[in-house]
Design an enzyme around this catalytic site. Sequence first.
Site, short mmCIF file in Angstrom:
data_model
loop_
_atom_site.label_atom_id
_atom_site.label_comp_id
_atom_site.label_asym_id
_atom_site.label_seq_id
_atom_site.Cartn_x
_atom_site.Cartn_y
_atom_site.Cartn_z
CG ASN A 142 -2.12 0.95 1.10
OD1 ASN A 142 -1.94 1.99 0.48
ND2 ASN A 142 -3.19 0.57 1.57
CG ASP A 143 1.30 3.53 3.74
OD1 ASP A 143 0.14 3.76 3.37
OD2 ASP A 143 1.16 3.06 4.97
#
Length: 467
Positions: A387-388
């Site tokens: 994700n990040d």
Amino acid sequence: MRDDAIPLLYLAAGALFIVGLRGITHPRTARRGLLAAALGMAAAVVGTLLQKDLVDYRWILVAVVVGSLIGGAMAKYMPMTAMPERIALSHAFGALAAGLVGTAEYYERTESLGVFIAAALMFEVLLGFITFTGSLMAFGKLKGILPGRPTVFSGQQVVNLLLFTAAAIAAVWLVVSPSTKALFPVLITLAALFGILLVVPIGGADMPTVISLLNSYAGLSGAAMGFVLDNKALIVAGSLDGTSGFMLSIIMSRAMNRSFRNVLFGAFGHVDSAAAKGAGAAEERPVRSASLDEAAMLLEAARDVIVVPGYGLAVSQAQHRIREVGEILERSGARVRYAIHPVAGRMPGHMNVLLAEADVPYDRILDMDEINSDFAQADVALVVGANDVTNPAARTQADSPIYGMPVLDVAAARTVMVVKRGMNAGFAGVDNELYYLEKTLMLFGDAKDVATGLVRELEEASRSQRL
């Protein structure tokens, strides 16, 4: 003969530790590196058991058997996906051992402690108990026993600073006046409490950094124990562990765009309100989703595919199915590689180990710096649970909490596929702009289930072509 053998064993242990540390820097030599380190530890243990001061081996034998059983059970029954938890627990065990040895040495040698040995002993105890409770907190967060989100309260930094200052004053006092025995339990209590408060404000996104930092603390505590016990192997091993862990913490901080000063004082991992609002708005923005057969058709036509694994892959244990997807694509003539961000997963090297366990060839696993420029030529970037570390906002939005953090350039690929359970924000608590690009297709579901479905669709397509 015994006196001559001990220095030689310690010398061999130190050399093997260095060879082992060098070996584990690359997947191809990691096995040999670990074997060298294990042989070094065996030599160090044998050298210690040859010491003249040991008069009774019975309790030592009991400890060896119990420790071996616990270690063997952890290695056999804890899955590779739980490796971060196991590492945190190992740090806790090692730090507790250092703290308890320091405690025993203090009460045994109170009246004869010189200034240098007293200083090494207090340093050992202070770091040992800080690392013990801090590692337990890290284990609890990774295991889900404790909340993964940062736990913060007003004035937390001041409380942490006061606790550490009080513990340091108690340690210095005991160096100057070792006979003040009533102060020693106070030192242990303050150190243990500081260890707890050091880690509770840390969020899951920062676990790679805190694990390497705790590794450094445990190593430095072990080195101090080596000075107290006059054990050369402990000094070498602890120094290597401490310095490598410290350097890795700095590298991880830079990779996550974190201030190392904040890491040291337990101030990282906090999610601000602006980020939370951004995450809350995720459901209101349109995204494009795809079915398994649509995704399989795009993958089948691709000639260059880059897979980006993340923690979602580890949680669902999808590494074997993802490898099968890669093998099917390679048989059809595609080039498949795996891009690893330095902090993907919950600790450094987490994704590398999982892919190696699934028998993904080492030359297909590339670090971010090696592969980032290749995303622009990739037909498909398949993001599995990351994700990040794929968020383009880190490069384009100056007001984002992750702005400046080096990320994988997934958005440059011609088509992006993201395997994800839902639209929840990552550990940093910010919305991922990658999901809303026109070129991005969302494959919602458990990573293992989605990968299994892709394998099925690709195999059916392959059989149809052969008929």
